[in-house]
Design a protein around this motif. Structure first.
Motif, PDB file in Angstrom:
ATOM      1  N   VAL A   1      43.298  27.719  42.356  1.00 48.18           N
ATOM      2  CA  VAL A   1      42.878  28.981  42.959  1.00 48.18           C
ATOM      3  C   VAL A   1      41.885  28.728  44.087  1.00 48.18           C
ATOM      4  N   LEU A   2      40.924  27.835  43.839  1.00 43.20           N
ATOM      5  CA  LEU A   2      39.926  27.532  44.873  1.00 43.20           C
ATOM      6  C   LEU A   2      40.577  26.916  46.102  1.00 43.20           C
TER       7      LEU A   2
ATOM      8  N   MET B   1      42.188  29.569  48.020  1.00 47.89           N
ATOM      9  CA  MET B   1      41.156  30.388  48.660  1.00 47.89           C
ATOM     10  C   MET B   1      40.671  29.715  49.943  1.00 47.89           C
TER      11      MET B   1
ATOM     12  N   PRO C   1      44.752  35.478  50.277  1.00 51.79           N
ATOM     13  CA  PRO C   1      44.162  36.524  49.436  1.00 51.79           C
ATOM     14  C   PRO C   1      44.710  36.425  48.016  1.00 51.79           C
ATOM     15  N   ASN C   2      44.096  37.151  47.096  1.00 52.45           N
ATOM     16  CA  ASN C   2      44.493  37.082  45.687  1.00 52.45           C
ATOM     17  C   ASN C   2      45.986  37.338  45.479  1.00 52.45           C
TER      18      ASN C   2
ATOM     19  N   ILE D   1      47.903  34.309  46.403  1.00 56.25           N
ATOM     20  CA  ILE D   1      47.610  33.235  45.455  1.00 56.25           C
ATOM     21  C   ILE D   1      48.434  33.442  44.189  1.00 56.25           C
TER      22      ILE D   1
ATOM     23  N   GLU E   1      42.388  36.948  39.359  1.00 59.51           N
ATOM     24  CA  GLU E   1      41.029  37.477  39.346  1.00 59.51           C
ATOM     25  C   GLU E   1      40.203  36.868  38.217  1.00 59.51           C
TER      26      GLU E   1
ATOM     27  N   ARG F   1      39.447  33.294  39.159  1.00 57.16           N
ATOM     28  CA  ARG F   1      38.471  33.296  40.253  1.00 57.16           C
ATOM     29  C   ARG F   1      37.070  33.587  39.722  1.00 57.16           C
TER      30      ARG F   1
ATOM     31  N   PHE G   1      31.985  34.799  47.548  1.00 50.09           N
ATOM     32  CA  PHE G   1      33.168  34.078  48.009  1.00 50.09           C
ATOM     33  C   PHE G   1      32.790  33.014  49.028  1.00 50.09           C
TER      34      PHE G   1
ATOM     35  N   ILE H   1      33.331  28.825  49.019  1.00 45.01           N
ATOM     36  CA  ILE H   1      34.051  28.139  50.098  1.00 45.01           C
ATOM     37  C   ILE H   1      33.177  27.041  50.703  1.00 45.01           C
TER      38      ILE H   1
END
Length: 218
Positions: A158-159, A162, A167-168, A171, A183, A186, A198, A202
């Protein structure tokens, strides 16, 4: 002694001499000692690598041409260590190609034998100055990497996506899971990283050197 008269002792910079030539080791040791450094000599690559985990950070004056454990082997091991040792490689006359290869592997500079004192001191001092910022950056990178190591494989996926800018919803599509599951991963990932935003997650991933998954791949 009054505080204003206290003497501050500034540690002398450490320089590790790694060379199989006893005459070179001895002359270089005396040269550096006289110039105010704290030299320590090693008779070969194996001896230096055995001691490496316990050594304080200092510049490394590394001969490339040594039997058994050669200079390139030592250089690669130093680059893999947590501490930022600035490495100056020593080559024979005309050994520029070897020096170029060493610098691509992480050496900060090179000097040819036979070297004179002024040139040697200048290259070591330059390497020590450059290494201070590099050492801080390497420590930040390792701290960030240790945080990323706490993530589960799916949280890391997920990371990575990102960081790739997805976007979710995308993903979820790439990983073939629901948006709600993304979600949850995350939120768990942010908690493990100790980040509340967020952008913070990153920045941490970038500091750690995370390679994002390409946006078109899962």
């Amino acid at each position: 002694m009054p505080e204003s008269q206290a003497i501050t002792h500034v540690p002398r910079p450490i320089v590790y001499i790694v060379d199989d030539d006893a005459t070179v080791r001895r002359s270089t040791w005396f040269m550096l000692s006289a110039a105010g450094f704290q030299p320590r000599a090693f008779a070969g690559g194996a001896d230096f690598l055995d001691a490496l985990p316990e050594l304080a950070v200092g510049a490394v004056l590394l001969d490339l041409q040594m039997p058994e454990v050669g200079g390139f082997d030592v250089l690669q091991a130093v680059m893999r260590s947590d501490a930022a040792f600035p490495v100056i490689v020593v080559t024979g006359f005309g050994g520029v190609s070897g020096a170029v290869k060493a610098m691509k592997l992480g050496a900060v500079d090179f000097i040819e034998k036979p070297y004179v004192e002024d040139a040697l001191i200048a290259v070591i001092e330059s390497a020590l100055v450059a290494s201070r910022g590099a050492d801080e950056a390497k420590q930040r990178r390792r701290a960030a990497q240790r945080k990323l190591e706490q993530l589960t494989p799916r949280e890391r996926d997920v990371l990575e996506l990102m960081v790739a800018g997805l976007p979710n919803k995308l993903i979820a599509y790439r990983l073939q899971i629901s948006n709600r599951t993304v979600e949850m991963h995350r939120a768990s990932m942010m908690d493990r990283l100790g980040q509340s935003s967020f952008s913070g997650a990153i920045r941490l991933a970038i500091t750690a050197g995370l390679d994002p998954l390409p946006a078109e791949q899962a």
